[in-house]
Design an enzyme around this catalytic site. Structure first.
Site, short mmCIF file in Angstrom:
data_model
loop_
_atom_site.label_atom_id
_atom_site.label_comp_id
_atom_site.label_asym_id
_atom_site.label_seq_id
_atom_site.Cartn_x
_atom_site.Cartn_y
_atom_site.Cartn_z
CB THR A 18 19.81 91.58 16.68
OG1 THR A 18 19.33 90.36 17.22
CG2 THR A 18 19.03 91.92 15.45
CG ASP A 60 15.93 85.76 14.30
OD1 ASP A 60 15.39 86.83 13.96
OD2 ASP A 60 16.51 85.60 15.39
N1 LIG Z 1 25.76 74.93 17.91
C1 LIG Z 1 26.51 76.01 18.01
N2 LIG Z 1 27.75 75.96 18.51
C2 LIG Z 1 28.48 77.08 18.61
N3 LIG Z 1 28.06 78.29 18.28
C3 LIG Z 1 26.83 78.43 17.78
C4 LIG Z 1 25.98 77.30 17.62
N4 LIG Z 1 24.81 77.75 17.10
C5 LIG Z 1 24.94 79.09 16.96
N5 LIG Z 1 26.15 79.51 17.34
C6 LIG Z 1 26.70 80.87 17.36
O1 LIG Z 1 25.85 81.71 18.13
C7 LIG Z 1 25.95 83.04 17.65
C8 LIG Z 1 24.57 83.61 17.42
O2 LIG Z 1 23.84 83.61 18.60
P1 LIG Z 1 22.40 84.25 18.70
O3 LIG Z 1 21.97 84.08 20.11
O4 LIG Z 1 21.53 83.70 17.64
O5 LIG Z 1 22.67 85.78 18.48
P2 LIG Z 1 22.42 86.73 17.22
O6 LIG Z 1 21.27 87.59 17.62
O7 LIG Z 1 23.69 87.51 17.12
O8 LIG Z 1 22.14 85.89 16.03
C9 LIG Z 1 26.75 82.99 16.37
O9 LIG Z 1 28.06 83.42 16.62
C10 LIG Z 1 26.73 81.50 16.00
O10 LIG Z 1 27.86 81.12 15.27
MG LIG Z 2 20.77 84.34 15.82
#
Ligand SMILES: Nc1ncnc2c1ncn2[C@@H]1O[C@H](COP(=O)(O)OP(=O)(O)O)[C@@H](O)[C@H]1O
Ligand SMILES: [Mg+2]
Length: 552
Positions: free
Chosen positions: A97, A390
């Site tokens: 999201t 999620d």
């Molecule tokens: N350990 C990590 N290192 C780098 N990027 C990450 C890691 N874990 C999640 N991400 C990245 O974080 C993003 C998702 O962030 P998030 O805060 O969950 O937002 P969303 O609501 O879009 O899911 C994605 O682009 C994912 O690839």
């Molecule tokens: Mg997320």
């Protein structure tokens, strides 16, 4: 006007009845960008949290983009469209999201620059749609197939969705638990999280104590302390009524002249209750659940016969229990037959101190599972519940679709690179729009980098050069702060989350760009926006769909 925690961000000029042309466009874009800006800093595991305080002082601390937007007091029509895309994204893909909203904001920022260069919004939209189609192709070509029994990959999917959302203490356990829960309810046709997985919470203990229960939990205690606390091999009767003595109506009088007569009158009254309980025993019942009350005398009989009774269970829980145990809901205990009974391996009352709950484990329907979240404070519990939601959804999406990709900004950089190549094959203004889209795509890794406290210029250069050398899965590992191959990490996401977030973002941006006239409608003073309006139809303006690429 939008307000985050009571702080107004954008104000629609109340004195103006109509705004047109560039003014309308720039006003809408500014409003939508403000929404994106508000959630941008939460992106990724190193993103910051937001503290939201409502009118009565209830505090929510969250990192979840959808939740922030749900709680924001948004009134500007264009800002509301952004809120709507976060809902669409959540519904369609279960996660992503924040990414969808941030991307929409980036697309609008780029569009604003193009409008200044006298590129018409219609052309920008056309270019964006072409770019979105290309982006989807690139994502699909980098996706990896996963089968249902690749538990390790499914766990990584859950881990990625959970990280940065208050669950750090027990990340691994919670990820395992999500995968087990989804595997338990997985279905060839439809994996139904809403009806099969119950998430309950208890204050006390820590997140580490969060458990998966194969069965159902009722937030209730047994009806009488003399009843058994635990029943193995439960045979469960469920009634939508109660068991109570039928009192004679108030107007009739019984003349009692001796103690024997008194006794007889009592006996008669209680006989009805006794008959009902006996009928239950005859059917083999050892656990009785009722929607209405059970009076003291009935409780006494039931306890004497070692039946565990649970009374005044609400209708929703009754329905769930019927589903879980396979019982038939009955309205008269005298009609209960052995076939009506539901079953569970175990029904037990457990709890800490005075707070008790009833656990129905090993139910007839193995799809009934419960996640019992423990934590020291309600605002933590709530955030963990959102994170679990999620994570459960992304695992489900992957089971349904079977395609994943490595995250950490790798897909966005790869898409941006291909879009730049694609742009060079186009002529004129579409080329500008496709390049702008590529720039916007890089906004996502840029935010991830910024939120990790790293230098975006430096890191983006490194990422681009890796991808130019054909290293398609190189992204940012936010924990080490290094540019590295994400296939060596746990950062895995469903293809669907990425594809859908681009669709949602393009739809919203296109819709906002198409509006060149905002006027106060006759009835409400502001433009009439029904929050339930679907994202693809807003006040008669049809959103472009990705299918009509090429036509205008
Ligand atoms: N350990 C990590 N290192 C780098 N990027 C990450 C890691 N874990 C999640 N991400 C990245 O974080 C993003 C998702 O962030 P998030 O805060 O969950 O937002 P969303 O609501 O879009 O899911 C994605 O682009 C994912 O690839
Ligand atoms: Mg997320």
């Amino acid at each position: 006007m939008a307000a985050l925690g009571g702080q107004p961000i954008i104000i629609i000029d109340p004195g103006k009845k109509r705004t047109t042309g560039r003014d309308a466009q720039s006003m809408n874009i500014t409003a939508a960008k403000a929404i994106a800006q508000a959630v941008k800093t939460t992106l990724g595991p190193k993103g910051m949290d937001k503290m939201l305080v409502n009118g009565v002082g209830y505090v929510t601390i969250t990192n979840d983009g959808a939740e922030i937007l749900r709680q924001m007091d948004v009134q500007h029509p264009a800002a509301m469209m952004m809120v709507q895309i976060s809902r669409t994204q959540e519904k369609e893909a279960g996660d992503g999201t924040t990414s969808a909203v941030v991307l929409a904001g980036e697309l609008l920022t780029q569009a604003q620059k193009l409008i200044e260069l006298e590129v018409h919004p219609t052309l920008i939209i056309k270019g964006y749609k072409m770019a979105a189609k290309k982006a989807q192709e690139v994502l699909e070509s980098t996706a990896i197939n996963v089968t249902k029994d690749e538990t390790e990959v499914l766990k990584k999917i859950a881990l990625t969705a959970l990280s940065g959302k208050g669950s750090e203490m027990a990340l691994d356990d919670l990820a395992t638990l999500c995968v087990e829960a989804i595997q338990a309810i997985a279905d060839e046709t439809e994996t139904d999280i809403e009806h099969n997985i119950q998430i309950i919470s208890q204050r006390g203990g820590s997140i580490k104590d969060t458990k998966l229960i194969k069965g159902m939990v009722l937030d209730k205690a047994r009806a009488h302390k003399n009843m058994p606390k635990k029943i193995d091999n439960a045979k469960i009767a469920i009634l939508d009524v109660g068991i109570e003595v039928q009192r004679t109506s108030t107007s009739s009088k019984i003349k009692i002249s001796s103690p024997e007569q008194m006794d007889e009158a009592y006996q008669e009254e209680y006989q009805t209750v006794k008959d009902q309980v006996d009928a239950l025993v005859a059917a083999g019942v050892n656990v009785l659940v009722t929607q209405k009350g059970i009076d003291d005398i009935s409780l006494h009989y039931l306890a004497k016969l070692n039946i565990m009774a649970i009374r005044r269970v609400n209708e929703d829980d009754i329905k769930k229990l019927v589903r879980a145990t396979g019982a038939t809901l009955r309205s008269n205990s005298m009609d209960i037959s052995p076939e009506d009974l539901g079953s569970a391996d175990l029904v037990e009352e457990r709890g800490m101190g005075n707070y008790k709950m009833l656990y129905f484990e090993g139910c007839e329907n193995p799809k009934a599972v419960t996640i019992d979240v423990h934590s020291g404070a309600d605002f933590i519990t709530e955030e963990v519940k959102r994170a679990l939601d999620d994570a459960l959804n992304v695992v489900k999406v992957v089971l349904d679709e079977g395609k994943v990709m490595y995250g950490g900004g790798a897909p966005e950089i790869e898409v941006a690179m291909h879009l730049r190549e694609y742009a060079s094959t186009l002529s004129g203004r579409e080329q500008l729009a496709v390049s702008a889209f590529a720039e916007a795509m890089e906004g996502l890794p840029r935010s991830l980098i910024e939120n990790s406290g790293l230098d975006p210029v430096d890191m983006l250069v490194k990422l681009r050069s890796e991808h130019n050398n054909g290293n398609r899965t190189v992204g940012l590992n936010v924990f080490t702060g290094e540019v590295s191959d994400m296939s060596n990490t746990n950062v895995v996401e469903p293809l669907k989350v990425k594809v859908q977030s681009i669709k949602s973002a393009v739809d919203a941006a296109a819709m906002i760009l198409r509006v060149d006239d905002v006027f106060a409608s006759k009835y409400t003073g502001l433009m009439d926006v029904d929050p339930e309006h679907r994202i693809d139809s807003y006040d008669g303006i049809q959103a472009p769909s990705l299918e009509d690429i090429g036509e205008d």
